[in-house]
Enzyme design. Structure first.
Site, mmCIF file in Angstrom:
data_model
loop_
_atom_site.group_PDB
_atom_site.id
_atom_site.type_symbol
_atom_site.label_atom_id
_atom_site.label_comp_id
_atom_site.label_asym_id
_atom_site.label_seq_id
_atom_site.Cartn_x
_atom_site.Cartn_y
_atom_site.Cartn_z
ATOM 1 N N GLU A 25 11.297 7.922 -16.780
ATOM 2 C CA GLU A 25 10.024 8.599 -17.076
ATOM 3 C C GLU A 25 9.571 8.318 -18.509
ATOM 4 O O GLU A 25 8.400 8.069 -18.777
ATOM 5 C CB GLU A 25 10.173 10.113 -16.893
ATOM 6 C CG GLU A 25 10.264 10.537 -15.451
ATOM 7 C CD GLU A 25 10.507 12.037 -15.332
ATOM 8 O OE1 GLU A 25 9.598 12.737 -14.890
ATOM 9 O OE2 GLU A 25 11.614 12.499 -15.674
ATOM 10 N N LYS A 43 18.518 20.937 -10.699
ATOM 11 C CA LYS A 43 17.732 19.739 -11.016
ATOM 12 C C LYS A 43 18.540 18.606 -11.638
ATOM 13 O O LYS A 43 19.434 18.824 -12.433
ATOM 14 C CB LYS A 43 16.583 20.090 -11.986
ATOM 15 C CG LYS A 43 15.463 20.897 -11.398
ATOM 16 C CD LYS A 43 14.735 20.232 -10.239
ATOM 17 C CE LYS A 43 13.870 19.067 -10.637
ATOM 18 N NZ LYS A 43 12.660 19.430 -11.333
ATOM 19 N N SER A 47 17.524 20.937 -15.766
ATOM 20 C CA SER A 47 16.410 21.800 -16.143
ATOM 21 C C SER A 47 16.959 23.048 -16.826
ATOM 22 O O SER A 47 18.061 23.503 -16.515
ATOM 23 C CB SER A 47 15.638 22.190 -14.879
ATOM 24 O OG SER A 47 15.016 23.438 -15.048
ATOM 25 N N HIS A 70 0.829 -1.227 0.000
ATOM 26 C CA HIS A 70 0.000 0.000 0.000
ATOM 27 C C HIS A 70 0.854 1.264 0.000
ATOM 28 O O HIS A 70 0.427 2.296 0.517
ATOM 29 C CB HIS A 70 -0.935 0.060 1.221
ATOM 30 C CG HIS A 70 -1.703 -1.192 1.468
ATOM 31 N ND1 HIS A 70 -2.977 -1.391 0.986
ATOM 32 C CD2 HIS A 70 -1.372 -2.338 2.121
ATOM 33 C CE1 HIS A 70 -3.408 -2.589 1.351
ATOM 34 N NE2 HIS A 70 -2.442 -3.193 2.039
#
Ligand code: ARG
Length: 488
Positions: A291, A284, A278, A157
């Site tokens: 992804e 970043k 970024s 969970h």
């Protein structure tokens, strides 16, 4: 311009826009090599069955070889005026060997030819995907071996549940991929049936030997019903399903990597070579590769859906709709291959923050089950142990302490059988070693399983030769649309 192959009954030539709309050569040029192989096997069989002479068959085969060479050398381009690769090859053959080339189409049609070519092509694609999955499995095994002792938080969970070893987690990924491999092995069997000789739909009056062609092309069997043979695309759907499953698994793996790399979590780091920065936020480091893999999974599932919808309303036998199958499956295959290409190196270069992983594993009373097991092993029925430990956890929570720091007298308020040995029983670093039942998380088990998968000889040549990970580039060229095409 009229199509030389079927224009006999037409007065007009095909509308130019319809020509562009309906051509398939921009996709099926990928079947060029398969078509040549099939044509050769067919011509040899026509000779064996005395339908054409030996010298005719030899001439045709030589002609086909010449065409192939010309194509590879860039001296033969394919034309959309001829719709597809099959008609292009037939016409090129006729140019090469004269009217004899027109005899190649005896005892077959494009309907069975398309399916035969596609099966050959997809069989190669399955083999390449299988190879890449193996690479990924080996990479997982190596990394699991390196991390067999690393304590890591395990979740249900998305809540901390029990500590595990990181190697065990990795080997769970391995199981997913191994099932994918088994699934693809059986898809290969489904593909490996030869439809050629079914002709347009009803079979052929020529005394052909279909089994001989099948043998030459490495097909295991021949199709049993000419109507089913030319209208069956189950093998494409099965393949698309297997690709979706591979992608679904890669996507789940990616999701875990992304989550572990989260700024607040920072359990695992992905090598910089797989991340981007970024354009505006200088700090970043984004996990783009996982992804994108997660994103590409959508197209694979979409391809499966497209194929099922493409087929669901089609009456027997061949319908032109089916021309669309190739673009769909090939796009899916090239995505799967591109993801599998990166996956092994991505996994081999992962780094785990072991200190954080251990401290996370200790949070949230993750050793409560160990305490329940301790009580049970001392004779308390498990259900009662569960109840007792629940109360102990609540007590510890109120005291704002962990089970490890709870004094023995507190434990004894809930159960008299708890002794000094409890602290060792609930020590996470010790308890993972006790999970030795087969399939459990102990380092011993992980090492054993990983070594079984890991094949040092293969790994060494695959992974470490040619300057660090050069091996993964035995590319998808020739099998996917990345190949440069020459179309007029
Ligand atoms: N280009 C077509 C395809 O790829 C071949 C068509 C064969 N049959 C026909 N009756 N038009 O499916």
């Amino acid at each position: 311009m009229k199509n030389a192959t079927w224009s006999g009954r037409f007065k007009k030539s095909l509308d130019k826009e319809v020509l562009e709309f309906s051509e398939s050569v921009s996709v099926d040029h990928l079947l060029f090599d398969s078509d040549i192989k099939v044509c050769m096997a067919h011509a040899q069989m026509l000779c064996e069955c005395k339908i054409i002479t030996k010298s005719e068959s030899n001439k045709i085969c030589k002609g086909l070889q010449t065409i192939q060479k010309k194509y590879n050398d860039g001296k033969l381009s394919l034309s959309i005026n001829l719709e597809d690769v099959h008609m292009n090859i037939e016409q090129a053959l006729t140019k090469e060997v004269g009217d004899l080339g027109k005899k190649i189409h005896m005892g077959r049609s494009r309907n069975d030819l398309v399916s035969t070519d596609l099966r050959l092509y997809l069989r190669d694609c399955v083999d390449l995907i299988l190879k890449k999955i193996k690479d990924t499995r080996y990479a997982i095994a190596i990394t699991a071996l390196d991390n067999s002792n690393v304590v890591f938080p395990g979740y249900t969970h998305m809540q901390l549940a029990q500590p595990i070893t990181f190697g065990h987690h990795l080997l769970a990924w391995h199981e997913m991929l191994q099932r994918d491999e088994q699934r693809l092995d059986s898809v290969r069997e489904v593909i490996n049936v030869m439809p050629l000789g079914s002709a347009a739909l009803s079979g052929t009056p020529y005394p052909i030997d279909r089994k001989s062609v099948a043998k030459k092309l490495g097909f295991k069997t021949i199709s049993a019903n000419s109507m089913d043979a030319v209208s069956d695309r189950d093998f494409v759907c099965d393949f698309a399903y297997s690709c979706s499953m591979v992608m679904m698994h890669l996507s789940r793996i990616s999701e875990e990597l992304i989550y572990w790399m989260n700024t607040h979590i920072k359990l695992v780091d992905i090598d910089e070579a797989f991340c981007t920065g970024s354009s505006i936020m200088p700090q970043k480091k984004n996990p783009d590769v996982p992804e994108l893999i997660r994103g590409k999974c959508g197209s694979a599932i979409g391809a499966l859906t497209s194929l099922l919808v493409l087929m669901k309303g089609l009456p027997l036998t061949y319908n032109r709709d089916m021309q669309e199958d190739k673009g769909i499956i090939i796009a899916s295959i090239s995505e799967v291959l591109s993801c599998l290409n990166l996956m092994p190196r991505l996994i081999l270069t992962l780094t785990v923050n072991q200190k954080r992983a251990l401290s996370f594993s200790k949070q949230g009373y993750s050793n409560a089950t160990d305490l329940a097991d301790y009580l049970t092993m001392k004779g308390t029925p498990f259900r009662d142990s569960h109840e007792i430990v629940g109360k102990i956890v609540r007590h510890a929570e109120l005291k704002n302490t962990t089970l490890d720091d709870l004094p023995l007298k507190d434990f004894n308020k809930f159960s008299k059988i708890i002794g000094d040995d409890v602290y060792s029983a609930i020590n996470i670093e010790k308890s993972i070693h006790k999970k030795i039942a087969s399939g459990s998380t102990s380092p011993v088990n992980v090492k054993k399983s990983a070594k079984k998968i890991y094949q040092p000889r293969i790994i060494n040549s695959l992974y470490f030769e040619n300057n660090n990970f050069g091996m993964f580039h035995d590319s998808i060229e020739g099998l996917t649309p990345r190949k440069k095409i020459r179309i007029r």
